[in-house]
Design a protein around this motif. Structure first.
Motif, short mmCIF file in Angstrom:
data_model
loop_
_atom_site.label_atom_id
_atom_site.label_comp_id
_atom_site.label_asym_id
_atom_site.label_seq_id
_atom_site.Cartn_x
_atom_site.Cartn_y
_atom_site.Cartn_z
N UNK A 1 -35.02 -69.85 1.79
CA UNK A 1 -34.71 -68.48 1.36
C UNK A 1 -34.24 -68.47 -0.10
N UNK A 2 -34.85 -67.66 -0.89
CA UNK A 2 -34.45 -67.56 -2.30
C UNK A 2 -33.81 -66.18 -2.47
N UNK A 3 -32.54 -66.18 -2.89
CA UNK A 3 -31.79 -64.93 -2.83
C UNK A 3 -32.37 -63.80 -3.65
N UNK A 4 -32.79 -64.11 -4.89
CA UNK A 4 -33.26 -62.98 -5.71
C UNK A 4 -34.55 -62.40 -5.16
N UNK A 5 -35.34 -63.25 -4.47
CA UNK A 5 -36.58 -62.74 -3.89
C UNK A 5 -36.27 -61.85 -2.68
N UNK A 6 -35.24 -62.25 -1.91
CA UNK A 6 -34.82 -61.40 -0.78
C UNK A 6 -34.35 -60.03 -1.27
N UNK A 7 -33.57 -60.06 -2.37
CA UNK A 7 -33.10 -58.78 -2.94
C UNK A 7 -34.29 -57.91 -3.35
N UNK A 8 -35.28 -58.56 -3.95
CA UNK A 8 -36.47 -57.83 -4.40
C UNK A 8 -37.23 -57.25 -3.20
N UNK A 9 -37.37 -58.06 -2.16
CA UNK A 9 -38.08 -57.57 -0.95
C UNK A 9 -37.37 -56.35 -0.39
N UNK A 10 -36.05 -56.42 -0.36
CA UNK A 10 -35.24 -55.32 0.15
C UNK A 10 -35.50 -54.05 -0.67
N UNK A 11 -35.53 -54.22 -1.99
CA UNK A 11 -35.72 -53.06 -2.87
C UNK A 11 -37.10 -52.43 -2.71
N UNK A 12 -38.09 -53.23 -2.27
CA UNK A 12 -39.48 -52.73 -2.25
C UNK A 12 -40.00 -52.43 -0.85
N UNK A 13 -39.13 -52.48 0.15
CA UNK A 13 -39.66 -52.52 1.52
C UNK A 13 -40.40 -51.24 1.93
N UNK A 14 -40.05 -50.09 1.33
CA UNK A 14 -40.76 -48.86 1.73
C UNK A 14 -41.80 -48.43 0.71
#
Ligand code: BTN
Length: 275
Positions: A1-14
């Motif tokens: 898990x790479x934290x900044x990528x998780x944050x990005x996924x969260x921001x783009x999920x919809x």
């Protein structure tokens, strides 16, 4: 898990762009991977993102320096219902979106160098490589590859690049969140892309490009396989072609896909650097 990528996924999920993000800590080229995925049926908006690339591709056969831990390298799969001849317009809208997003995240005034480099005070911050695959008279997919120099330290630039390239960190002195920068880029790209699909190459987009253009009003030389032509860049016309007025006052039109900007007259460049 790479934290900044998780944050990005969260921001783009919809959203459309970034709804699916495939992350690689190292890859040869995100554009190459995106091509393979697109051929395999990956859906529109899928993003291939990497922390580093071993064979990052630039335009015209050049390579793109892609060290780890600092920058953004990504490719977006698009499936626009357009004619192949309109594909260069996607490059133009990407330039507008990128200039706007990078300005917002850094506080710098980022401008577009035709057709699709992002510049700050005469140095390159980001590059765009759009590659199309056609199908009959349409477009099967476009791979929109973008590389942004984000937190790359000035002292880490290869010597030959230091003269012509820069990074958001080198210019602003700030550590910039890669997740924040990517989320902003994806969102601005999504807004411009969906507007383009709805409205085509609108007057609003043209005016926005002209407002953000670093070359308008400058003396430039454009080159194509047929030769080079010098003149004053006066902006995009209603079809998205760049207009150049030569020394005799004659106007010439250039489509991004066919031509490259070879150089900007040195006096103009110096004036810009001072201004
Ligand atoms: C240029 O200015 O020459 C275009 C540079 C494009 C670089 C990006 S980095 C992510 C994507 N993958 C690649 O191999 N190239 C593009």
């Amino acid at each position: 898990m790479v934290m900044w990528v998780d944050d990005l996924r969260q921001a783009c999920k919809d959203r459309l762009i970034g709804n699916e993000i495939l992350f690689f800590s190292e890859i040869d080229s995100t554009n190459r991977e995106a091509h393979d995925r697109a051929r395999g049926g990956a859906r529109e908006g899928t993003v291939i993102l990497a922390d580093s690339q071993s064979r990052g591709k630039g335009r015209r056969g050049r390579s793109w320096e892609s060290p780890s831990g600092a920058n953004l390298y990504f490719s977006i799969i698009l499936r626009p219902p357009i004619y192949p001849s309109h594909a260069p317009l996607i490059t133009l809208l990407a330039g507008v979106a990128a200039a706007r997003a990078l300005s917002a995240v850094s506080g710098l005034e980022c401008l577009i160098k035709w057709p699709n480099d992002i510049f700050f005070r005469g140095k390159k911050l980001a590059g765009i490589l759009a590659e199309m695959e056609g199908e009959g008279s349409g477009v099967r997919f476009i791979i929109l590859g973008i590389g942004v120099n984000v937190n790359w330290r000035r002292e880490d630039f290869p010597a030959d690049l230091g003269m012509t390239a820069t990074s958001l960190h080198a210019e602003s002195g700030k550590e910039i969140s890669r997740a924040g920068a990517a989320a902003g880029l994806f969102w601005e790209l999504e807004k411009e892309y969906t507007a383009f699909i709805r409205e085509g190459f609108s007057a609003r987009l043209r005016e926005e490009w002209n407002r953000l253009s670093w070359i308008n009003g400058k003396q430039v030389t454009l080159s194509s396989p047929e030769g080079a032509l010098s003149g004053r860049a006066v902006g995009l016309d209603t079809d998205g072609a760049l207009l150049l007025v030569d020394g005799k006052g004659k106007t010439h039109r250039f489509i991004a896909g066919d031509m490259s900007l070879q150089r900007i007259n040195k006096d103009e460049w110096d004036a810009d650097e001072r201004g």
